[in-house]
Design a protein around this motif. Structure first.
Motif, PDB file in Angstrom:
ATOM      1  N   GLY A 139      20.668  -8.033  32.364  1.00  0.00           N
ATOM      2  CA  GLY A 139      20.577  -8.058  34.030  1.00  0.00           C
ATOM      3  C   GLY A 139      19.054  -7.722  34.480  1.00  0.00           C
ATOM      4  N   ILE A 140      18.974  -8.004  35.880  1.00  0.00           N
ATOM      5  CA  ILE A 140      17.585  -8.190  35.909  1.00  0.00           C
ATOM      6  C   ILE A 140      17.608  -6.897  37.553  1.00  0.00           C
ATOM      7  N   GLU A 141      16.826  -7.234  38.144  1.00  0.00           N
ATOM      8  CA  GLU A 141      16.620  -6.098  39.224  1.00  0.00           C
ATOM      9  C   GLU A 141      18.080  -5.571  39.874  1.00  0.00           C
ATOM     10  N   PRO A 142      18.695  -4.495  39.852  1.00  0.00           N
ATOM     11  CA  PRO A 142      20.022  -4.042  40.821  1.00  0.00           C
ATOM     12  C   PRO A 142      20.476  -5.250  42.162  1.00  0.00           C
ATOM     13  N   GLY A 143      19.233  -4.822  42.917  1.00  0.00           N
ATOM     14  CA  GLY A 143      19.395  -5.864  44.079  1.00  0.00           C
ATOM     15  C   GLY A 143      19.121  -7.174  44.440  1.00  0.00           C
ATOM     16  N   ALA A 144      19.020  -7.557  43.141  1.00  0.00           N
ATOM     17  CA  ALA A 144      18.919  -9.140  43.421  1.00  0.00           C
ATOM     18  C   ALA A 144      20.494  -9.997  43.112  1.00  0.00           C
ATOM     19  N   GLY A 145      20.314 -10.873  44.514  1.00  0.00           N
ATOM     20  CA  GLY A 145      21.989 -11.409  44.493  1.00  0.00           C
ATOM     21  C   GLY A 145      22.047 -11.986  43.090  1.00  0.00           C
ATOM     22  N   LEU A 146      21.758 -12.652  42.485  1.00  0.00           N
ATOM     23  CA  LEU A 146      22.116 -12.941  41.400  1.00  0.00           C
ATOM     24  C   LEU A 146      22.904 -11.181  40.212  1.00  0.00           C
ATOM     25  N   MET A 147      22.793 -10.636  40.121  1.00  0.00           N
ATOM     26  CA  MET A 147      23.284  -9.477  40.154  1.00  0.00           C
ATOM     27  C   MET A 147      24.688  -9.378  40.781  1.00  0.00           C
ATOM     28  N   ARG A 148      24.218  -9.327  41.850  1.00  0.00           N
ATOM     29  CA  ARG A 148      26.231  -9.239  42.464  1.00  0.00           C
ATOM     30  C   ARG A 148      26.678 -10.635  42.276  1.00  0.00           C
ATOM     31  N   GLU A 149      26.606 -11.757  42.205  1.00  0.00           N
ATOM     32  CA  GLU A 149      27.913 -12.822  41.579  1.00  0.00           C
ATOM     33  C   GLU A 149      28.071 -12.367  40.479  1.00  0.00           C
ATOM     34  N   THR A 150      27.239 -12.312  39.202  1.00  0.00           N
ATOM     35  CA  THR A 150      27.135 -11.747  38.529  1.00  0.00           C
ATOM     36  C   THR A 150      28.830 -10.824  37.380  1.00  0.00           C
ATOM     37  N   ALA A 151      28.515  -9.877  38.837  1.00  0.00           N
ATOM     38  CA  ALA A 151      28.985  -7.991  38.942  1.00  0.00           C
ATOM     39  C   ALA A 151      30.445  -8.964  39.379  1.00  0.00           C
ATOM     40  N   ASP A 152      30.318 -10.314  40.413  1.00  0.00           N
ATOM     41  CA  ASP A 152      32.149 -10.438  40.110  1.00  0.00           C
ATOM     42  C   ASP A 152      32.112 -11.003  39.060  1.00  0.00           C
ATOM     43  N   ALA A 153      31.339 -12.364  38.468  1.00  0.00           N
ATOM     44  CA  ALA A 153      32.139 -12.685  37.316  1.00  0.00           C
ATOM     45  C   ALA A 153      32.527 -12.206  36.440  1.00  0.00           C
ATOM     46  N   VAL A 154      31.689 -11.143  36.305  1.00  0.00           N
ATOM     47  CA  VAL A 154      32.273  -9.588  35.525  1.00  0.00           C
ATOM     48  C   VAL A 154      34.065  -9.283  35.800  1.00  0.00           C
ATOM     49  N   SER A 155      34.613  -9.200  36.768  1.00  0.00           N
ATOM     50  CA  SER A 155      35.184  -8.816  37.839  1.00  0.00           C
ATOM     51  C   SER A 155      35.907 -10.111  37.616  1.00  0.00           C
ATOM     52  N   ALA A 156      36.281 -11.209  37.801  1.00  0.00           N
ATOM     53  CA  ALA A 156      36.907 -12.182  38.004  1.00  0.00           C
ATOM     54  C   ALA A 156      37.903 -12.779  37.020  1.00  0.00           C
ATOM     55  N   TYR A 157      36.249 -13.195  36.117  1.00  0.00           N
ATOM     56  CA  TYR A 157      36.339 -13.545  34.305  1.00  0.00           C
ATOM     57  C   TYR A 157      37.405 -12.117  33.759  1.00  0.00           C
ATOM     58  N   ASP A 158      37.095 -10.981  34.409  1.00  0.00           N
ATOM     59  CA  ASP A 158      38.008  -9.718  33.572  1.00  0.00           C
ATOM     60  C   ASP A 158      36.537  -9.675  32.391  1.00  0.00           C
ATOM     61  N   LEU A 159      35.882  -9.579  31.779  1.00  0.00           N
ATOM     62  CA  LEU A 159      35.251  -9.543  31.406  1.00  0.00           C
ATOM     63  C   LEU A 159      34.899  -8.064  30.768  1.00  0.00           C
ATOM     64  N   LYS A 160      34.410  -8.063  29.127  1.00  0.00           N
ATOM     65  CA  LYS A 160      34.768  -6.715  28.981  1.00  0.00           C
ATOM     66  C   LYS A 160      33.501  -6.324  27.949  1.00  0.00           C
ATOM     67  N   LEU A 161      32.120  -7.398  29.113  1.00  0.00           N
ATOM     68  CA  LEU A 161      30.715  -7.059  28.118  1.00  0.00           C
ATOM     69  C   LEU A 161      30.474  -6.033  29.808  1.00  0.00           C
ATOM     70  N   GLN A 162      29.161  -4.740  29.478  1.00  0.00           N
ATOM     71  CA  GLN A 162      28.906  -4.123  30.558  1.00  0.00           C
ATOM     72  C   GLN A 162      28.153  -4.706  30.986  1.00  0.00           C
ATOM     73  N   LEU A 163      27.506  -4.803  32.079  1.00  0.00           N
ATOM     74  CA  LEU A 163      26.203  -5.703  32.971  1.00  0.00           C
ATOM     75  C   LEU A 163      25.599  -4.977  33.493  1.00  0.00           C
ATOM     76  N   VAL A 164      24.633  -4.340  31.918  1.00  0.00           N
ATOM     77  CA  VAL A 164      23.013  -3.807  32.512  1.00  0.00           C
ATOM     78  C   VAL A 164      22.056  -3.931  33.593  1.00  0.00           C
ATOM     79  N   GLU A 165      21.851  -2.954  34.277  1.00  0.00           N
ATOM     80  CA  GLU A 165      20.732  -3.471  35.162  1.00  0.00           C
ATOM     81  C   GLU A 165      19.365  -2.416  34.994  1.00  0.00           C
ATOM     82  N   GLY A 166      18.299  -3.897  35.053  1.00  0.00           N
ATOM     83  CA  GLY A 166      17.053  -3.859  34.726  1.00  0.00           C
ATOM     84  C   GLY A 166      16.367  -4.138  35.461  1.00  0.00           C
ATOM     85  N   SER A 167      15.277  -4.889  35.071  1.00  0.00           N
ATOM     86  CA  SER A 167      14.458  -5.539  35.730  1.00  0.00           C
ATOM     87  C   SER A 167      13.993  -6.733  34.875  1.00  0.00           C
TER      88      SER A 167
END
Length: 283
Positions: A139-167
Protein backbone atom coordinates in the motif's frame (compact mmCIF):
# COMPACT_ATOMS: atom_id res chain seq x y z
CA UNK A 1 -31.21 68.41 8.24
CA UNK A 2 -33.21 65.38 7.09
CA UNK A 3 -31.52 65.60 3.69
CA UNK A 4 -28.14 65.73 5.47
CA UNK A 5 -28.86 62.54 7.42
CA UNK A 6 -30.17 60.83 4.27
CA UNK A 7 -26.90 61.68 2.52
CA UNK A 8 -24.89 60.21 5.39
CA UNK A 9 -27.06 57.08 5.36
CA UNK A 10 -26.67 56.69 1.59
CA UNK A 11 -22.92 57.03 1.92
CA UNK A 12 -22.82 54.44 4.68
CA UNK A 13 -24.87 51.99 2.58
CA UNK A 14 -22.59 52.56 -0.40
CA UNK A 15 -19.53 51.91 1.72
CA UNK A 16 -21.17 48.81 3.15
CA UNK A 17 -21.89 47.47 -0.31
CA UNK A 18 -18.34 48.14 -1.39
CA UNK A 19 -16.66 46.68 1.67
CA UNK A 20 -16.57 43.01 0.56
CA UNK A 21 -14.59 44.02 -2.51
CA UNK A 22 -12.30 46.33 -0.56
CA UNK A 23 -11.74 43.65 2.08
CA UNK A 24 -10.58 40.96 -0.33
CA UNK A 25 -7.37 39.36 0.87
CA UNK A 26 -4.67 39.23 -1.80
CA UNK A 27 -2.84 36.51 0.16
CA UNK A 28 -4.34 33.05 -0.36
CA UNK A 29 -3.35 30.17 1.94
CA UNK A 30 -3.57 27.08 -0.26
CA UNK A 31 -3.28 23.52 0.99
CA UNK A 32 -2.35 20.52 -1.15
CA UNK A 33 -1.73 16.85 -0.66
CA UNK A 34 1.84 15.96 -1.57
CA UNK A 35 0.66 13.39 -4.14
CA UNK A 36 1.23 13.15 -7.86
CA UNK A 37 -2.39 13.77 -8.86
CA UNK A 38 -2.91 16.83 -6.65
CA UNK A 39 0.43 18.63 -6.73
CA UNK A 40 0.15 19.59 -10.45
CA UNK A 41 -3.42 20.89 -10.02
CA UNK A 42 -2.35 23.05 -7.08
CA UNK A 43 0.76 24.29 -8.87
CA UNK A 44 -1.15 25.35 -11.98
CA UNK A 45 -3.86 27.10 -9.95
CA UNK A 46 -1.20 28.86 -7.88
CA UNK A 47 0.28 30.28 -11.10
CA UNK A 48 -3.10 31.55 -12.32
CA UNK A 49 -3.78 33.26 -8.99
CA UNK A 50 -0.33 34.84 -8.98
CA UNK A 51 -0.85 36.13 -12.52
CA UNK A 52 -3.87 38.03 -11.16
CA UNK A 53 -1.86 39.64 -8.37
CA UNK A 54 -2.39 37.20 -5.52
CA UNK A 55 0.32 35.92 -3.22
CA UNK A 56 -0.16 32.19 -2.64
CA UNK A 57 1.22 30.51 0.47
CA UNK A 58 1.32 26.75 -0.23
CA UNK A 59 1.24 24.13 2.52
CA UNK A 60 1.68 20.42 1.78
CA UNK A 61 -0.06 17.64 3.74
CA UNK A 62 0.36 13.87 3.70
CA UNK A 63 -2.95 12.85 5.31
CA UNK A 64 -6.53 13.92 4.60
CA UNK A 65 -7.41 14.18 8.28
CA UNK A 66 -4.68 16.73 8.94
CA UNK A 67 -5.51 18.67 5.77
CA UNK A 68 -9.22 18.91 6.56
CA UNK A 69 -8.52 19.93 10.15
CA UNK A 70 -6.23 22.71 8.89
CA UNK A 71 -8.88 23.87 6.41
CA UNK A 72 -11.66 23.86 9.01
CA UNK A 73 -9.49 25.85 11.46
CA UNK A 74 -8.38 28.37 8.82
CA UNK A 75 -4.71 27.40 8.79
CA UNK A 76 -5.31 27.08 5.03
CA UNK A 77 -8.22 28.59 3.08
CA UNK A 78 -8.54 26.33 0.04
CA UNK A 79 -7.75 22.72 -0.83
CA UNK A 80 -8.34 20.30 -3.71
CA UNK A 81 -10.17 17.14 -2.69
CA UNK A 82 -12.27 14.31 -4.08
CA UNK A 83 -15.17 14.81 -1.70
CA UNK A 84 -17.59 12.29 -3.21
CA UNK A 85 -15.60 9.16 -2.37
CA UNK A 86 -11.89 9.32 -1.46
CA UNK A 87 -12.30 11.96 1.25
CA UNK A 88 -16.06 11.75 1.74
CA UNK A 89 -15.83 10.92 5.45
CA UNK A 90 -13.66 13.98 6.11
CA UNK A 91 -15.94 16.17 3.98
CA UNK A 92 -19.07 14.94 5.77
CA UNK A 93 -17.48 15.50 9.17
CA UNK A 94 -16.42 19.09 8.38
CA UNK A 95 -18.86 20.26 5.69
CA UNK A 96 -20.76 22.68 7.95
CA UNK A 97 -17.52 24.66 8.24
CA UNK A 98 -16.56 24.31 4.58
CA UNK A 99 -17.91 25.02 1.09
CA UNK A 100 -17.41 23.72 -2.45
CA UNK A 101 -15.98 26.19 -4.94
CA UNK A 102 -15.84 24.32 -8.27
CA UNK A 103 -14.68 21.11 -10.00
CA UNK A 104 -11.08 21.28 -11.20
CA UNK A 105 -10.52 17.82 -12.75
CA UNK A 106 -12.22 14.46 -13.21
CA UNK A 107 -11.36 10.83 -13.79
CA UNK A 108 -9.42 9.45 -10.83
CA UNK A 109 -9.83 5.69 -10.47
CA UNK A 110 -8.22 3.70 -7.68
CA UNK A 111 -8.01 -0.02 -7.01
CA UNK A 112 -5.82 -3.08 -6.73
CA UNK A 113 -3.40 -3.65 -9.58
CA UNK A 114 -0.87 -6.24 -10.71
CA UNK A 115 1.64 -6.40 -13.57
CA UNK A 116 0.05 -7.73 -16.75
CA UNK A 117 2.20 -10.87 -16.70
CA UNK A 118 0.38 -11.95 -13.51
CA UNK A 119 -2.22 -14.50 -14.58
CA UNK A 120 -5.17 -13.43 -12.47
CA UNK A 121 -7.77 -10.81 -13.36
CA UNK A 122 -10.02 -10.37 -10.31
CA UNK A 123 -9.73 -9.53 -6.63
CA UNK A 124 -11.61 -12.77 -6.02
CA UNK A 125 -8.57 -14.73 -7.25
CA UNK A 126 -6.11 -13.26 -4.76
CA UNK A 127 -6.69 -15.78 -1.96
CA UNK A 128 -5.98 -18.77 -4.19
CA UNK A 129 -2.62 -17.20 -5.07
CA UNK A 130 -1.72 -15.57 -1.76
CA UNK A 131 1.63 -17.36 -1.51
CA UNK A 132 2.73 -16.08 -4.91
CA UNK A 133 2.14 -12.51 -3.62
CA UNK A 134 4.07 -13.18 -0.42
CA UNK A 135 0.81 -12.81 1.48
CA UNK A 136 0.92 -9.03 1.06
CA UNK A 137 -0.71 -6.14 -0.76
CA UNK A 138 1.74 -3.24 -0.95
CA UNK A 139 0.00 0.00 0.00
CA UNK A 140 0.78 3.70 0.25
CA UNK A 141 0.31 6.39 2.94
CA UNK A 142 -2.10 5.26 5.70
CA UNK A 143 -4.19 8.44 5.44
CA UNK A 144 -5.03 7.93 1.76
CA UNK A 145 -8.61 7.22 0.73
CA UNK A 146 -7.31 4.39 -1.44
CA UNK A 147 -6.00 2.66 1.67
CA UNK A 148 -9.40 2.88 3.35
CA UNK A 149 -11.09 1.43 0.27
CA UNK A 150 -8.51 -1.35 0.07
CA UNK A 151 -9.07 -2.18 3.74
CA UNK A 152 -12.79 -2.41 2.93
CA UNK A 153 -11.98 -4.72 0.02
CA UNK A 154 -9.82 -6.95 2.25
CA UNK A 155 -12.81 -7.31 4.57
CA UNK A 156 -15.49 -7.68 1.87
CA UNK A 157 -13.55 -10.36 -0.04
CA UNK A 158 -12.18 -11.95 3.17
CA UNK A 159 -8.68 -11.68 1.76
CA UNK A 160 -5.89 -13.58 3.46
CA UNK A 161 -3.29 -11.04 2.31
CA UNK A 162 -2.00 -8.34 4.65
CA UNK A 163 -2.41 -4.72 3.53
CA UNK A 164 0.98 -3.12 4.18
CA UNK A 165 1.00 0.61 4.95
CA UNK A 166 3.89 2.66 3.63
CA UNK A 167 4.39 5.45 1.13
CA UNK A 168 3.90 6.11 -2.57
CA UNK A 169 7.67 6.07 -3.03
CA UNK A 170 7.97 2.75 -1.21
CA UNK A 171 5.18 1.16 -3.23
CA UNK A 172 6.74 2.40 -6.47
CA UNK A 173 10.12 0.94 -5.54
CA UNK A 174 8.54 -2.41 -4.64
CA UNK A 175 6.60 -2.49 -7.92
CA UNK A 176 9.73 -1.70 -9.95
CA UNK A 177 11.73 -4.36 -8.14
CA UNK A 178 9.06 -7.01 -8.74
CA UNK A 179 8.67 -6.12 -12.42
CA UNK A 180 12.43 -6.20 -12.93
CA UNK A 181 12.41 -9.76 -11.56
CA UNK A 182 9.08 -10.74 -13.17
CA UNK A 183 7.74 -11.56 -9.70
CA UNK A 184 4.10 -11.44 -8.63
CA UNK A 185 3.06 -8.33 -6.70
CA UNK A 186 -0.26 -6.69 -5.81
CA UNK A 187 -0.31 -2.96 -5.15
CA UNK A 188 -2.72 -0.13 -4.46
CA UNK A 189 -2.69 2.01 -7.60
CA UNK A 190 -4.60 4.79 -9.32
CA UNK A 191 -5.21 5.99 -12.85
CA UNK A 192 -3.99 7.93 -14.67
CA UNK A 193 -0.40 7.54 -13.51
CA UNK A 194 2.93 7.13 -15.23
CA UNK A 195 3.40 3.89 -13.30
CA UNK A 196 0.64 2.10 -15.23
CA UNK A 197 2.56 2.80 -18.45
CA UNK A 198 6.06 2.31 -17.10
CA UNK A 199 5.33 -1.01 -15.39
CA UNK A 200 2.52 -2.25 -17.70
CA UNK A 201 -0.03 -2.89 -14.96
CA UNK A 202 -3.70 -3.85 -14.97
CA UNK A 203 -6.47 -3.29 -12.43
CA UNK A 204 -8.07 -6.37 -10.91
CA UNK A 205 -11.80 -6.64 -11.48
CA UNK A 206 -13.88 -5.63 -8.47
CA UNK A 207 -17.19 -7.53 -8.87
CA UNK A 208 -18.48 -6.36 -5.47
CA UNK A 209 -17.98 -2.69 -6.39
CA UNK A 210 -15.94 -1.83 -3.32
CA UNK A 211 -13.73 0.68 -5.12
CA UNK A 212 -15.36 3.94 -6.17
CA UNK A 213 -16.18 4.86 -9.79
CA UNK A 214 -14.13 7.60 -11.52
CA UNK A 215 -14.06 10.62 -9.24
CA UNK A 216 -14.17 14.41 -9.52
CA UNK A 217 -11.65 16.78 -7.93
CA UNK A 218 -13.13 19.93 -6.32
CA UNK A 219 -11.67 23.10 -4.92
CA UNK A 220 -13.12 23.36 -1.42
CA UNK A 221 -12.70 26.22 1.03
CA UNK A 222 -13.35 27.42 4.52
CA UNK A 223 -16.99 28.54 4.81
CA UNK A 224 -17.43 32.15 3.71
CA UNK A 225 -14.35 32.18 1.46
CA UNK A 226 -16.27 32.72 -1.79
CA UNK A 227 -18.27 35.65 -0.40
CA UNK A 228 -15.21 37.30 1.12
CA UNK A 229 -12.97 36.66 -1.90
CA UNK A 230 -15.10 36.88 -5.07
CA UNK A 231 -12.14 37.49 -7.39
CA UNK A 232 -10.22 34.47 -6.09
CA UNK A 233 -13.39 32.39 -6.24
CA UNK A 234 -13.93 33.32 -9.88
CA UNK A 235 -10.33 32.45 -10.73
CA UNK A 236 -10.61 29.07 -9.01
CA UNK A 237 -13.83 28.36 -10.90
CA UNK A 238 -12.03 29.10 -14.19
CA UNK A 239 -9.30 26.48 -13.77
CA UNK A 240 -9.87 22.95 -15.10
CA UNK A 241 -7.01 20.53 -15.75
CA UNK A 242 -7.87 17.30 -17.65
CA UNK A 243 -6.67 14.27 -15.73
CA UNK A 244 -4.63 13.06 -18.72
CA UNK A 245 -2.57 16.23 -18.54
CA UNK A 246 -1.94 15.68 -14.83
CA UNK A 247 -0.48 12.29 -15.80
CA UNK A 248 1.69 13.92 -18.48
CA UNK A 249 3.17 16.31 -15.91
CA UNK A 250 4.04 13.40 -13.67
CA UNK A 251 5.53 11.46 -16.57
CA UNK A 252 7.87 14.42 -17.12
CA UNK A 253 8.82 14.26 -13.42
CA UNK A 254 9.51 10.55 -13.76
CA UNK A 255 11.76 11.34 -16.74
CA UNK A 256 13.95 13.55 -14.55
CA UNK A 257 12.30 16.99 -14.33
CA UNK A 258 11.45 18.58 -11.02
CA UNK A 259 7.76 19.07 -10.34
CA UNK A 260 8.22 22.84 -10.76
CA UNK A 261 9.93 22.30 -14.13
CA UNK A 262 7.20 19.95 -15.31
CA UNK A 263 4.44 22.36 -14.26
CA UNK A 264 6.36 25.20 -15.91
CA UNK A 265 6.58 23.19 -19.13
CA UNK A 266 2.84 22.56 -19.05
CA UNK A 267 2.19 26.27 -18.47
CA UNK A 268 4.42 27.25 -21.40
CA UNK A 269 2.58 24.81 -23.65
CA UNK A 270 -0.88 25.93 -22.54
CA UNK A 271 -0.33 29.67 -22.07
CA UNK A 272 -3.33 30.55 -24.22
CA UNK A 273 -5.57 28.49 -21.97
CA UNK A 274 -4.29 30.29 -18.89
CA UNK A 275 -4.97 33.65 -20.53
CA UNK A 276 -8.58 32.60 -21.10
CA UNK A 277 -8.93 31.39 -17.52
CA UNK A 278 -7.62 34.75 -16.34
CA UNK A 279 -10.17 36.72 -18.37
CA UNK A 280 -12.58 37.73 -15.64
CA UNK A 281 -14.35 40.93 -14.67
CA UNK A 282 -12.52 43.58 -12.66
CA UNK A 283 -12.88 43.66 -8.89
Amino acid sequence: MRRFFKAILAGAVALGLASPVMAQDKVIKMGTMAWEDLTPISGITKKVLEDKGFTVELTEFSEWGIAYAALAKGDVQILTSQVDYVAHDYWKRNMNRLEKISPVSHGLYQGLAVPKYVTIDSVEELNDNADKFGGRIIGIEPGAGLMRETADAVSAYDLKLQLVEGSTAGMTAALKSAVDRQEWIAVTLWEPTWMALKFDTKFLADPKGIFAPPQTYYWIAQKGFAEANPEAREILASVYVPIEEVAQINAAVNDGQSMNEAIGGWISEHGNRLERWETIKSY
